[in-house]
Structures are given as C-alpha cells and as structure tokens.
Design a protein around this motif. Structure first.
Motif, PDB file in Angstrom:
ATOM      1  N   VAL A  54       0.821  -1.204   0.000  1.00  0.00           N
ATOM      2  CA  VAL A  54       0.000   0.000   0.000  1.00  0.00           C
ATOM      3  C   VAL A  54       0.862   1.265   0.000  1.00  0.00           C
ATOM      4  N   GLU A  55       2.060   1.178   0.517  1.00  0.00           N
ATOM      5  CA  GLU A  55       2.986   2.307   0.433  1.00  0.00           C
ATOM      6  C   GLU A  55       3.618   2.405  -0.950  1.00  0.00           C
ATOM      7  N   ALA A  56       3.698   1.277  -1.659  1.00  0.00           N
ATOM      8  CA  ALA A  56       4.350   1.246  -2.966  1.00  0.00           C
ATOM      9  C   ALA A  56       3.463   1.775  -4.088  1.00  0.00           C
ATOM     10  N   VAL A  57       2.158   1.478  -4.034  1.00  0.00           N
ATOM     11  CA  VAL A  57       1.317   1.774  -5.201  1.00  0.00           C
ATOM     12  C   VAL A  57       1.261   3.256  -5.577  1.00  0.00           C
ATOM     13  N   PRO A  58       1.336   4.223  -4.654  1.00  0.00           N
ATOM     14  CA  PRO A  58       1.334   5.626  -5.110  1.00  0.00           C
ATOM     15  C   PRO A  58       2.569   5.988  -5.923  1.00  0.00           C
ATOM     16  N   LEU A  59       3.622   5.175  -5.841  1.00  0.00           N
ATOM     17  CA  LEU A  59       4.868   5.467  -6.546  1.00  0.00           C
ATOM     18  C   LEU A  59       4.921   4.847  -7.941  1.00  0.00           C
ATOM     19  N   ILE A  60       3.898   4.077  -8.320  1.00  0.00           N
ATOM     20  CA  ILE A  60       3.948   3.325  -9.578  1.00  0.00           C
ATOM     21  C   ILE A  60       3.618   4.201 -10.784  1.00  0.00           C
ATOM     22  N   ALA A  61       2.686   5.130 -10.668  1.00  0.00           N
ATOM     23  CA  ALA A  61       2.296   5.981 -11.802  1.00  0.00           C
ATOM     24  C   ALA A  61       3.526   6.699 -12.376  1.00  0.00           C
ATOM     25  N   PRO A  62       3.573   6.844 -13.704  1.00  0.00           N
ATOM     26  CA  PRO A  62       2.509   6.648 -14.695  1.00  0.00           C
ATOM     27  C   PRO A  62       2.439   5.234 -15.296  1.00  0.00           C
ATOM     28  N   THR A  63       3.160   4.265 -14.745  1.00  0.00           N
ATOM     29  CA  THR A  63       3.063   2.897 -15.251  1.00  0.00           C
ATOM     30  C   THR A  63       1.641   2.375 -15.054  1.00  0.00           C
ATOM     31  N   PRO A  64       1.011   1.810 -16.085  1.00  0.00           N
ATOM     32  CA  PRO A  64      -0.355   1.284 -15.940  1.00  0.00           C
ATOM     33  C   PRO A  64      -0.422   0.209 -14.857  1.00  0.00           C
ATOM     34  N   LEU A  65      -1.460   0.275 -14.017  1.00  0.00           N
ATOM     35  CA  LEU A  65      -1.600  -0.607 -12.863  1.00  0.00           C
ATOM     36  C   LEU A  65      -2.989  -1.221 -12.840  1.00  0.00           C
ATOM     37  N   LEU A  66      -3.028  -2.532 -12.568  1.00  0.00           N
ATOM     38  CA  LEU A  66      -4.287  -3.261 -12.430  1.00  0.00           C
ATOM     39  C   LEU A  66      -4.244  -4.071 -11.138  1.00  0.00           C
TER      40      LEU A  66
END
Length: 268
Positions: free
Chosen positions: A201-213
């Motif tokens: 949950v700490e990692a997902v805000p750092l993923i954009a702009p890579t598409p995430l599902l």
C-alpha cells in the motif's frame, strides 16, 4: 532480512537473443541463483513479454503456474521463474522482501532476449512483489511497462483470517519452517525483516505513470476485499477488478480471467 537497492545481475547458460523456448539460471544482484523459463507467444513473435511471479510455496513448474503461462502465451511471450527458496532456485524465501531482486533479474533477462516491452503479473506474494518492483525499479533495464497484481495483500503482518494465521505459523515457527521445507518444498529464512520493507500500500502511489491493475476475488480466504480496495484507493490512478466467486491467486484464476489479464497486459 534486509531490503536493499536493486542492482544488476549475471546470466548463466543463456544463449544469444532468441524467441524459442528455453530454460536459464539467472543470478540476482545479491548472488542467488534463480531458475527461469521462457516461452514464446503461440500467436507469433510479439514485442511484449509477460513476466509471471508466482505465490508463496509455488514455483515455475507448479501446474497452476504452467496453466497460467500457457493461457498468457496466447497473447505474448511469457517468462516464469521460481522465487528464492522455491523450486530449483537457490537461497531462502524472505516472503516478499528480497524477492524484488528475483523479479528484477527475470525482467532484465526478458529484455535481453530481445523484447522491447515487459509487463509483470504477480499472484499473492508475487502480487506484493510486482507492486514493490514497479515502485522501486525505474530506468535500469529492470523496470516494467505495465503491472497487474492478483490476490495481493495491501499490508504486512495480516493475520485476520484462519488461512493467514496458518501461513504465519509456517513462516515464524521452527516447526512451521520444517513443514514448509519438507511438506511444501519451500525453504524459508529464519530471520525477521530488518528493516521492514516498503509495503504494497505504500508502494502503489509510486507506480504511476506505469499502468496498474489490481485483481481480487470476493471469496479470497486469505485477504478480504478491503485489501484490494485499500490498494486501489492508495494508487489513485489504476484499475480494480473484483472477481465474483473467485478464491485466491493462481489456483483460483480461471482461463477467462487469465485471457483478460493477457489482453490487458499487452494493450496497456
């Protein structure tokens, strides 16, 4: 257990660039040998390769992983591998921490084989790994171009279901680790995380702009639906599929869902 910056790796017994089925032994930046399998797309040569990260106690040769790889191979080439402590790979499992190094090695190998676009999909523990990898690995040849996490936890140390209490017993107790080694064919590290790695949950805000599902079943016996909803809310920019009647991870992912995953991973 420690969490360190991801680095480069060395390939052992890999031939020149090719799009044929092959097996390889990869070496991670911290020196662990990882078994990997490459399968070309059955529909012809594609620019995309999907790297599949299995769940805890899985491996590249487990039937559920092979079934998933076969279905995904109708959309793109597929790389499967065994995390450390699993299958024929070396080392011991750190249950999602240093496994990011294993995924990085597999992604770099996929690019070395000649594919210009790499997408990652992970199941359960592998789902937490692909999320952390997408957040941490950028611009070094080990990055992903799209990421999908199936049945992934949102936070560490979750014990809210009987299934997860059994998993924690296997991981944390000496007798449990013996059961893991000889009953589940999984070698587990006996040290606590130090420091505690970045959580999903700490990692997902750092993923954009890579598409995430984010994909999750509404009958998952390990992680209830507050986990995918928490991940989706933290990500802000991404898709959430709540699958009706689905259980947990690769064993519960039907061919229709895998086909949709393959389509999503190749089109984003």
């Amino acid at each position: 257990m420690t969490s360190e910056a991801e680095g480069r790796f060395h390939i052992v017994d890999v031939s020149s660039l090719t799009f044929r089925h092959q097996r390889a032994t990869l070496r991670t930046d911290d020196g662990v040998r990882i078994e990997a399998v490459y399968e070309p797309c059955t529909a012809g040569v594609t620019e995309t390769v999907i790297v599949l990260a299995h769940g805890f106690t899985g491996s590249a040769d487990r039937p559920a992983v092979r079934r998933a790889a076969k279905t995904l191979a109708r959309h793109a080439a597929v790389v499967t591998f065994s995390f450390r402590g699993h299958g024929r790979s070396g080392g011991r499992s750190t249950v999602g921490d240093r496994e990011v190094l294993d995924l990085t090695a597999a992604v770099r190998w996929a690019r070395k084989l000649g594919h210009t676009r790499v997408a990652t999909v992970g199941f359960s523990m592998g789902g937490s790994v692909v999320l952390r990898h997408a957040a941490l690995e950028r611009g070094t040849g080990g990055h992903t171009d799209a990421v999908a996490a199936v049945s992934a936890p949102a936070r560490w140390y979750y014990r809210g279901t009987p299934s997860m209490r059994r998993v924690h017993w296997v991981i944390t107790r000496p007798m449990g680790r013996l059961v893991g080694r000889y009953g589940l064919r999984t070698r587990i590290h006996d040290q606590d995380w130090d420091p505690v790695p970045l959580s999903p949950v700490e990692a997902v805000p750092l993923i954009a702009p890579t598409p995430l599902l984010i994909v999750h079943g509404d009958r998952d016996p390990y992680f209830p639906v507050d986990h995918p909803r928490m991940l989706a809310a933290a990500a802000g920019d991404g898709e959430l599929w709540l699958e009706r009647g689905m259980g947990h991870a690769e064993n519960a992912a039907g061919d229709e869902l895998l086909a949709r995953l393959g389509d999503w991973l190749t089109r984003r």
